[in-house]
Scaffold this motif. Sequence first.
Motif, PDB file in Angstrom:
ATOM      1  N   ILE A  35       4.037 -15.190   1.288  1.00 52.72           N
ATOM      2  CA  ILE A  35       4.793 -15.407   0.057  1.00 52.72           C
ATOM      3  C   ILE A  35       4.349 -14.418  -1.012  1.00 52.72           C
ATOM      4  O   ILE A  35       5.167 -13.822  -1.709  1.00 52.72           O
ATOM      5  N   SER A  36       3.042 -14.226  -1.126  1.00 52.82           N
ATOM      6  CA  SER A  36       2.502 -13.285  -2.109  1.00 52.82           C
ATOM      7  C   SER A  36       2.991 -11.868  -1.819  1.00 52.82           C
ATOM      8  O   SER A  36       3.323 -11.113  -2.733  1.00 52.82           O
ATOM      9  N   LYS A  41       6.389  -7.329  -3.222  1.00 50.04           N
ATOM     10  CA  LYS A  41       7.435  -6.389  -2.806  1.00 50.04           C
ATOM     11  C   LYS A  41       8.610  -6.437  -3.781  1.00 50.04           C
ATOM     12  O   LYS A  41       9.130  -5.392  -4.188  1.00 50.04           O
ATOM     13  N   ASN A  42       9.012  -7.640  -4.191  1.00 50.77           N
ATOM     14  CA  ASN A  42      10.112  -7.777  -5.147  1.00 50.77           C
ATOM     15  C   ASN A  42       9.750  -7.182  -6.504  1.00 50.77           C
ATOM     16  O   ASN A  42      10.582  -6.547  -7.158  1.00 50.77           O
ATOM     17  N   GLU A  43       8.513  -7.390  -6.940  1.00 55.01           N
ATOM     18  CA  GLU A  43       8.064  -6.810  -8.208  1.00 55.01           C
ATOM     19  C   GLU A  43       8.105  -5.285  -8.143  1.00 55.01           C
ATOM     20  O   GLU A  43       8.540  -4.619  -9.083  1.00 55.01           O
ATOM     21  N   LEU A  44       7.651  -4.734  -7.030  1.00 53.02           N
ATOM     22  CA  LEU A  44       7.666  -3.275  -6.874  1.00 53.02           C
ATOM     23  C   LEU A  44       9.095  -2.739  -6.873  1.00 53.02           C
ATOM     24  O   LEU A  44       9.372  -1.688  -7.465  1.00 53.02           O
TER      25      LEU A  44
END
Length: 109
Positions: A35-36, A41-44
């Motif tokens: 999950i982390s 990945k989404n933040e990047l």
Amino acid sequence: MKTVTENDLKKVEEKIDKLSDKIDKITEIINQLAISQVETKNELKGEIRILNETVKGINTRLDSQDKAIQKIPDLAEKVGELKNWKQIAIIVFTATVTSIAWILRDGKI
């Protein structure tokens, strides 16, 4: 061979239960890491989108500056055709307007 007693079976059962608990904990940790990783990945991806938009904005500004720079020779030729006093007046006016624009834009001299 010895016969297996109930105490021995209980000990084996307890060990199996402990191992099962440890496996559950490890599985939980792995799920949290997954999950982390997805969140990171989404933040990047979001940051990359922001950088792409910034680069596009910079490219747009550079393109508009290139167009302005391409007009300089034509303007210089037109100024060269004018009389001396007109040339001086245009140069002084342009320098003044440009200086004021830079000061207003940057807030510095």
